[in-house]
Motif scaffolding. Structure first.
Motif, PDB file in Angstrom:
ATOM      1  N   SER A  43       7.245  -3.500  -2.239  1.00 42.12           N
ATOM      2  CA  SER A  43       6.290  -4.020  -3.216  1.00 42.12           C
ATOM      3  C   SER A  43       5.952  -2.924  -4.236  1.00 42.12           C
ATOM      4  N   ILE A  44       5.903  -3.323  -5.493  1.00 47.02           N
ATOM      5  CA  ILE A  44       5.715  -2.323  -6.560  1.00 47.02           C
ATOM      6  C   ILE A  44       4.375  -1.611  -6.433  1.00 47.02           C
ATOM      7  N   MET A  45       3.344  -2.376  -6.082  1.00 50.17           N
ATOM      8  CA  MET A  45       2.008  -1.784  -6.041  1.00 50.17           C
ATOM      9  C   MET A  45       1.874  -0.756  -4.915  1.00 50.17           C
ATOM     10  N   SER A  46       2.759  -0.792  -3.902  1.00 50.21           N
ATOM     11  CA  SER A  46       2.622   0.176  -2.809  1.00 50.21           C
ATOM     12  C   SER A  46       3.765   1.192  -2.819  1.00 50.21           C
ATOM     13  N   TYR A  47       4.472   1.287  -3.933  1.00 48.39           N
ATOM     14  CA  TYR A  47       5.601   2.232  -4.023  1.00 48.39           C
ATOM     15  C   TYR A  47       5.110   3.685  -3.980  1.00 48.39           C
ATOM     16  N   ASN A  48       4.088   3.963  -4.748  1.00 49.89           N
ATOM     17  CA  ASN A  48       3.565   5.341  -4.783  1.00 49.89           C
ATOM     18  C   ASN A  48       2.364   5.550  -3.865  1.00 49.89           C
ATOM     19  N   GLY A  49       1.670   4.485  -3.514  1.00 50.58           N
ATOM     20  CA  GLY A  49       0.516   4.599  -2.621  1.00 50.58           C
ATOM     21  C   GLY A  49      -0.708   5.147  -3.328  1.00 50.58           C
ATOM     22  N   GLY A  50      -1.867   4.957  -2.691  1.00 52.27           N
ATOM     23  CA  GLY A  50      -3.087   5.509  -3.274  1.00 52.27           C
ATOM     24  C   GLY A  50      -4.236   4.532  -3.156  1.00 52.27           C
ATOM     25  N   VAL A  51      -5.455   5.081  -3.241  1.00 48.12           N
ATOM     26  CA  VAL A  51      -6.643   4.222  -3.151  1.00 48.12           C
ATOM     27  C   VAL A  51      -7.765   4.838  -3.956  1.00 48.12           C
ATOM     28  N   VAL A  52      -8.570   3.970  -4.584  1.00 47.01           N
ATOM     29  CA  VAL A  52      -9.752   4.421  -5.345  1.00 47.01           C
ATOM     30  C   VAL A  52     -10.909   3.522  -4.969  1.00 47.01           C
ATOM     31  N   ILE A  53     -12.090   4.118  -4.711  1.00 50.14           N
ATOM     32  CA  ILE A  53     -13.283   3.278  -4.545  1.00 50.14           C
ATOM     33  C   ILE A  53     -14.413   3.823  -5.416  1.00 50.14           C
ATOM     34  N   ALA A  54     -15.333   2.939  -5.779  1.00 46.40           N
ATOM     35  CA  ALA A  54     -16.508   3.347  -6.553  1.00 46.40           C
ATOM     36  C   ALA A  54     -17.723   2.651  -5.964  1.00 46.40           C
TER      37      ALA A  54
END
Lengths: 204, 235
Positions: free
Chosen positions: A1-12
């Motif tokens: 899946s394209i959205m999980s190719y590089n990985g990462g997370v952000v929260i605010a």
């Protein structure tokens, strides 16, 4: 899946007269970690930050294009942009690519300097705005992040408490995700100052 | 703008450094019916003569002062049809701004964009400049403001201004009467008196139009009955 190719997370998260935005620092190529210092949160104004988790190339490009639009706005209108208006700019930029989108799902956090009002929101990859009163999450471990935030967040947290809360939520969420982690960076934005801290985490 | 056969501009410099077409456009404006505007401390008033070519014309169908957004209105002097084109373009620009930023357009931005359109028509191929000057009045986050935009595309912010026929007398009159702490009601009376100065014939609610915007940020054109009431107060 394209959205999980590089990985990462952000929260605010929203606090009492303050907001916090936090992200992991991993850049991967599928399972292979390639960098532990990849910037996902960008400053768009003295009290306005945007986090761009998703495909890394789009993270960089969208950040640059947003900055361009922001600079033009501030030059034309001769004033600082408000977080709410900036969110509309982000949504517009993403929807322009409705049928060939940027693979990022931005998180926006800021304080309206005129009113002192904290503001957070996030959008999907084609610009649908979501403006809740508590917290926003985006990235490869959203389920874990939602769970952590729902459990730990409470209204009207002071800046230092907000820092603790958002850090714990982020770290414990990405520790349960193979594609996120390798360090964390947290920005706490108050009316008169911004504090950036890097959090010591498991480096795996 | 303009087809390929007219890819050259019709507005070119004269040896003295003037753009003659713009000068002529300003002359067209100077021959138009008088309009004026006054910025008060708590609002703006714009007014214009509404002399119709014959008594048979239905004056209720003629709207010289028009709304661009709920808080911005415009009056013109010069060629009516040209002003309608500009009003249409300005309305579109205001809506585009709103779609992009989800915020009403600040008056200075709207004026800047309208002026840019007028300037385009002095430099594009196969077109002529607009034969109108506009008086744009509005109330936004920066308070009440009044702008004048000319056929050349230059724009100015005014405390009080007049355009069209009889400008010099009107401006002298305004200079004498204008005070910085004027309130909207006083401004409306002053506007009427200024129009009256150069008016040929009997002034009434049917042959002038007045538009006001106050702190409620709602621009509206006064009804003929309201105008007649103000006229009676001024007597």
């Amino acid at each position: 899946s394209i959205m999980s190719y590089n990985g990462g997370v952000v929260i605010a998260m929203k606090g009492k007269g303050c907001v916090a935005i936090a992200a992991d620092r991993r850049l991967g190529v599928r399972g292979h970690t390639v960098a532990m210092d990849f910037q996902k949160i960008f400053e768009m104004g003295p009290h306005l930050y945007v986090g761009l988790p998703g495909l890394a190339t789009d993270t960089i490009t969208v950040a640059q294009r947003l900055k361009f639009r922001l600079n033009m706005y501030e030059l034309r209108e001769n004033r600082r942009i408000t977080p709410k208006t900036f969110a509309s700019v982000v949504a517009n930029l993403l929807y322009e690519r409705r049928f060939g989108p940027y693979f990022v799902e931005p998180v926006i956090a800021g304080i309206d300097t005129k009113t002192g009002e904290p503001y957070i929101c996030n959008t999907d990859l084609i610009g649908c705005l979501n403006e809740p009163d508590d917290f926003v999450v985006s990235g490869t471990c959203v389920e874990q992040a939602f769970g952590m935030c729902e459990a730990l967040w409470e209204p009207d947290l002071e800046p230092l408490d907000l820092f603790e809360t958002i850090s714990q939520a982020l770290v414990n969420a990405f520790d349960r995700d193979a594609m996120s982690g390798w360090g964390a960076v947290v920005h706490v934005i108050e009316k008169d100052k911004v504090t950036v801290r890097t959090v010591k985490t498991r480096m795996d | 703008m303009g087809d390929s056969q007219y890819s050259f501009s019709l507005t070119t410099f004269s040896p003295s450094g003037k753009l003659v077409q713009i000068e002529y456009a300003l002359t067209a404006v100077g021959a138009g019916q008088t309009s004026l505007g006054i910025k008060a401390s708590n609002g703006v008033v714009i007014a214009t003569e509404k002399k119709l070519p014959s008594i048979l014309v239905d004056e209720n169908s003629v709207h010289k002062i028009q709304l661009i957004t709920p808080n911005i209105g415009v009056a013109y002097s010069g060629m009516g049809p040209d002003s309608r084109v500009l009003v249409r373009k300005s309305r579109k620009q205001a809506q585009q701004y709103k779609r992009l930023y989800h915020e009403p357009i600040p008056l200075s931005q709207l004026v800047r964009e309208t002026a840019a359109v007028m300037q385009e028509f002095t430099q594009s191929g196969g077109v002529r400049p607009f034969g109108v000057s506009l008086l744009v009045a509005g109330f936004d986050d920066n308070g009440p403001q009044l702008y004048q935009v000319d056929p050349s595309g230059s724009y100015f912010s005014w405390k009080a201004s007049a355009i069209g026929k009889n400008v010099s007398n009107a401006k002298t009159f305004l200079e004498k009467r204008y005070t910085d702490d004027m309130e909207l009601e006083d401004a409306i009376h002053t506007a009427i008196l200024t129009l009256k100065e150069g008016f040929e014939g009997q002034i009434s609610g049917k042959n002038i139009e007045i538009g006001i915007v106050d702190a409620s940020r709602k621009f509206r054109v006064l009804t003929p009955a309201e105008v007649d009431d103000y006229l009676a107060e001024v007597e």
